[in-house]
Design a protein around this motif. Sequence first.
Motif, PDB file in Angstrom:
ATOM      1  N   GLU A  84       0.855  -1.189   0.000  1.00 52.48           N
ATOM      2  CA  GLU A  84       0.000   0.000   0.000  1.00 52.48           C
ATOM      3  C   GLU A  84       0.888   1.234   0.000  1.00 52.48           C
ATOM      4  O   GLU A  84       2.112   1.133   0.125  1.00 52.48           O
ATOM      5  N   SER A  85       0.278   2.396  -0.116  1.00 52.00           N
ATOM      6  CA  SER A  85       1.037   3.638  -0.097  1.00 52.00           C
ATOM      7  C   SER A  85       1.753   3.812   1.238  1.00 52.00           C
ATOM      8  O   SER A  85       1.229   3.455   2.293  1.00 52.00           O
ATOM      9  N   MET A  86       2.959   4.372   1.201  1.00 48.99           N
ATOM     10  CA  MET A  86       3.712   4.651   2.416  1.00 48.99           C
ATOM     11  C   MET A  86       3.174   5.881   3.155  1.00 48.99           C
ATOM     12  O   MET A  86       3.581   6.154   4.280  1.00 48.99           O
ATOM     13  N   ASN A  87       2.262   6.608   2.569  1.00 47.70           N
ATOM     14  CA  ASN A  87       1.736   7.845   3.146  1.00 47.70           C
ATOM     15  C   ASN A  87       0.964   7.555   4.438  1.00 47.70           C
ATOM     16  O   ASN A  87      -0.122   6.965   4.412  1.00 47.70           O
ATOM     17  N   PRO A  88       1.481   7.954   5.616  1.00 45.62           N
ATOM     18  CA  PRO A  88       0.797   7.643   6.874  1.00 45.62           C
ATOM     19  C   PRO A  88      -0.523   8.381   7.041  1.00 45.62           C
ATOM     20  O   PRO A  88      -1.378   7.951   7.820  1.00 45.62           O
ATOM     21  N   TRP A  89      -0.726   9.465   6.312  1.00 44.95           N
ATOM     22  CA  TRP A  89      -1.970  10.222   6.464  1.00 44.95           C
ATOM     23  C   TRP A  89      -3.128   9.495   5.805  1.00 44.95           C
ATOM     24  O   TRP A  89      -4.280   9.645   6.231  1.00 44.95           O
ATOM     25  N   LEU A  90      -2.844   8.672   4.807  1.00 43.19           N
ATOM     26  CA  LEU A  90      -3.886   7.789   4.292  1.00 43.19           C
ATOM     27  C   LEU A  90      -4.248   6.751   5.353  1.00 43.19           C
ATOM     28  O   LEU A  90      -5.414   6.376   5.506  1.00 43.19           O
ATOM     29  N   GLY A  91      -3.237   6.281   6.085  1.00 45.84           N
ATOM     30  CA  GLY A  91      -3.488   5.330   7.161  1.00 45.84           C
ATOM     31  C   GLY A  91      -4.265   5.943   8.304  1.00 45.84           C
ATOM     32  O   GLY A  91      -5.181   5.318   8.865  1.00 45.84           O
ATOM     33  N   ILE A  92      -3.912   7.167   8.696  1.00 45.21           N
ATOM     34  CA  ILE A  92      -4.638   7.843   9.779  1.00 45.21           C
ATOM     35  C   ILE A  92      -6.087   8.090   9.369  1.00 45.21           C
ATOM     36  O   ILE A  92      -7.016   7.880  10.157  1.00 45.21           O
ATOM     37  N   HIS A  93      -6.288   8.514   8.137  1.00 40.48           N
ATOM     38  CA  HIS A  93      -7.659   8.705   7.637  1.00 40.48           C
ATOM     39  C   HIS A  93      -8.442   7.401   7.716  1.00 40.48           C
ATOM     40  O   HIS A  93      -9.594   7.370   8.176  1.00 40.48           O
ATOM     41  N   ALA A  94      -7.822   6.289   7.289  1.00 46.06           N
ATOM     42  CA  ALA A  94      -8.502   4.995   7.327  1.00 46.06           C
ATOM     43  C   ALA A  94      -8.820   4.575   8.765  1.00 46.06           C
ATOM     44  O   ALA A  94      -9.891   4.034   9.049  1.00 46.06           O
ATOM     45  N   ALA A  95      -7.876   4.830   9.694  1.00 51.81           N
ATOM     46  CA  ALA A  95      -8.078   4.437  11.083  1.00 51.81           C
ATOM     47  C   ALA A  95      -9.208   5.229  11.743  1.00 51.81           C
ATOM     48  O   ALA A  95      -9.948   4.692  12.574  1.00 51.81           O
ATOM     49  N   VAL A  96      -9.335   6.489  11.387  1.00 51.14           N
ATOM     50  CA  VAL A  96     -10.330   7.363  12.018  1.00 51.14           C
ATOM     51  C   VAL A  96     -11.711   7.194  11.387  1.00 51.14           C
ATOM     52  O   VAL A  96     -12.731   7.274  12.082  1.00 51.14           O
ATOM     53  N   THR A  97     -11.762   6.931  10.085  1.00 56.66           N
ATOM     54  CA  THR A  97     -13.053   6.894   9.382  1.00 56.66           C
ATOM     55  C   THR A  97     -13.477   5.509   8.918  1.00 56.66           C
ATOM     56  O   THR A  97     -14.666   5.278   8.713  1.00 56.66           O
ATOM     57  N   ARG A  98     -12.520   4.585   8.718  1.00 57.50           N
ATOM     58  CA  ARG A  98     -12.764   3.300   8.069  1.00 57.50           C
ATOM     59  C   ARG A  98     -13.512   3.513   6.757  1.00 57.50           C
ATOM     60  O   ARG A  98     -14.417   2.764   6.376  1.00 57.50           O
ATOM     61  N   GLN A  99     -13.074   4.549   6.053  1.00 55.41           N
ATOM     62  CA  GLN A  99     -13.577   4.882   4.725  1.00 55.41           C
ATOM     63  C   GLN A  99     -12.405   5.092   3.778  1.00 55.41           C
ATOM     64  O   GLN A  99     -11.286   5.376   4.207  1.00 55.41           O
ATOM     65  N   ARG A 100     -12.670   4.984   2.506  1.00 50.10           N
ATOM     66  CA  ARG A 100     -11.696   5.388   1.501  1.00 50.10           C
ATOM     67  C   ARG A 100     -11.757   6.901   1.332  1.00 50.10           C
ATOM     68  O   ARG A 100     -12.740   7.538   1.737  1.00 50.10           O
ATOM     69  N   PRO A 101     -10.746   7.508   0.722  1.00 51.18           N
ATOM     70  CA  PRO A 101     -10.764   8.968   0.564  1.00 51.18           C
ATOM     71  C   PRO A 101     -11.985   9.504  -0.169  1.00 51.18           C
ATOM     72  O   PRO A 101     -12.347  10.671   0.002  1.00 51.18           O
ATOM     73  N   ASN A 102     -12.658   8.660  -0.958  1.00 49.98           N
ATOM     74  CA  ASN A 102     -13.858   9.125  -1.657  1.00 49.98           C
ATOM     75  C   ASN A 102     -15.105   9.093  -0.783  1.00 49.98           C
ATOM     76  O   ASN A 102     -16.220   9.371  -1.249  1.00 49.98           O
ATOM     77  N   GLY A 103     -14.940   8.725   0.511  1.00 49.19           N
ATOM     78  CA  GLY A 103     -16.060   8.740   1.438  1.00 49.19           C
ATOM     79  C   GLY A 103     -16.862   7.452   1.494  1.00 49.19           C
ATOM     80  O   GLY A 103     -17.887   7.386   2.192  1.00 49.19           O
ATOM     81  N   TRP A 104     -16.400   6.412   0.821  1.00 49.40           N
ATOM     82  CA  TRP A 104     -17.114   5.125   0.832  1.00 49.40           C
ATOM     83  C   TRP A 104     -16.425   4.146   1.766  1.00 49.40           C
ATOM     84  O   TRP A 104     -15.196   4.118   1.825  1.00 49.40           O
ATOM     85  N   PRO A 105     -17.200   3.351   2.496  1.00 46.58           N
ATOM     86  CA  PRO A 105     -18.657   3.392   2.650  1.00 46.58           C
ATOM     87  C   PRO A 105     -19.090   4.550   3.548  1.00 46.58           C
ATOM     88  O   PRO A 105     -18.358   4.963   4.444  1.00 46.58           O
ATOM     89  N   GLU A 106     -20.273   5.034   3.330  1.00 47.08           N
ATOM     90  CA  GLU A 106     -20.716   6.304   3.914  1.00 47.08           C
ATOM     91  C   GLU A 106     -20.632   6.324   5.432  1.00 47.08           C
ATOM     92  O   GLU A 106     -20.204   7.323   6.015  1.00 47.08           O
TER      93      GLU A 106
END
Length: 538
Positions: free
Chosen positions: A441-463
């Motif tokens: 996966e991407s090495m970008n930790p901010w994608l990981g933090i986003h996933a951990a906080v929202t359990r969503q993809r950057p496009n907002g899915w699943p709602e």
Amino acid sequence: MSTMVFYNGPIYTLDPEQPVVRALAIRHGRIIALGSEGRVQASVAGQRGETINLRGRALVPGLTDAHVHIIQQGLTLREVNLAGITSLKDAQRLIAERAATLPPDAWLRGSGWNHLAWGQSWPTRADLDAVCPDRPVVLTRKDGHSLWVNSRALALAGVTATTPHPEGGQIQRNRNGEPTGILIETAMELVRAVVPPLSEEERLDALRAALREALSYGLTSVHVVPGPNHATGPEVLRDLQTLRARGELSLRALVYFAPPDLEGVIHMGLRSGFGDPWLRLGGLKLFADGSLGSESAEMLSHYEGRRHVGIATIEPEVLDATIRYANSHGICVAVHAIGDAANRKVLQALEHALADREALGEAAPPLALPNRIEHVQVIHPKDLPRLAELGVIASMQPIHCTSDIEAAEALWGARCAYAYAWRSILESGATLAFGSDAPVESMNPWLGIHAAVTRQRPNGWPEEGWYAEQCLSVEEALRAYCCGPALASGEAQCKGQLQIGALADFTVLTGDPFRSKPYELHALTAAMTIVGGKVQFE
């Protein structure tokens, strides 16, 4: 070395005693003061130095990627990168374009393909032969647990219809018994054994590229782990030492090694934690099973719609004996375990190793770093408390959760309720250490933090978020990238939190994670990254 003062925060320390300050000062690679702007400025009055106005930008401790395949990550910039490709046709086009640029005798290498995004049917050697028949092709699946090769590569490796499945691996075959071009787990080594090795300069170039990328995200440390079947061995530690000697090691590294190196490490009298603040020895990396996408993660019951439970890549007796042997010589382990059966077996082995050490008492050699399980993607609820009871670090990669949603639902069904269970693990008392598994996966930790906080993809899915009850807060996710890895590396006294005397490793961000909307977290990145008091990225 002059003093540097950073002011006009906010500065988030992750120290419960002083969580937010407005200024900090550093000198000789360490934090020497933090607090209000007036107090910090007064503490360094008369010292030569410079001041940096944060202009309201947030400053946080340097992040750590607790699980990265660092050379492979750098290589993605020079090989065929099939990450994100959603059709076999597009993959074939990229492969053909790359093949046209290579010398006649060169192998075509690459990674990142995901057949589950192509309709869930495995690709074949015929698909590669159609666009690249004359040169050998070897392409690693995104999870690193399967190879897709063409007929030329199979021929060079001598893999035929009569080649037996290696222990812990599988050669996919068609109805006639002929290899299809897919090699799973240990079967990958049949072809890898004949792939020309990278030169030292090729490896060093890949390392430089990966380190530059890491710094651009605000990462100041990495935990480097070998890939499946010992992909990248002791040369990683050697190459990092070369960069260090040349003054090019720009962030800190904890390096784990593969089973073939265990006896040599013990014979040398080395133990986990050996080294200095820049480059240290981790422990032994083991693999208990495969992966979700390759259907080789070992499960307690059949995959949904399948009649198999995955692959145990190491016999339970060997796993048990190896962990006990390593721990008895002061070597910690980091064990890859995806499926609930694999996680159970690893926990049992770690329990036996702990019992051995308790029986020895003071005669047991010190274990400077804790044992870890890498991924912990599915853990049975009955096994959940054992992580904390055994002092095992849960080294997880939150981006896997949102990336794997469709595959997990299709192959694990109701078991997804206890998959990627960060909230449950944290509340059980265990420590989370987050990473990326790049280049999986991407090495970008901010994608990981986003996933951990929202359990969503950057496009907002699943709602509503996928099994949203397992979401973390921003602070919990950030701690898992800062404090958890520091505990895992035995450096909690000097890393993870911003405190007086701690290493001057931190990052200034383009935004404020504590004031951002959850859906904005993935867009954050570093404006400046400081390692050891030196600006390494701006």
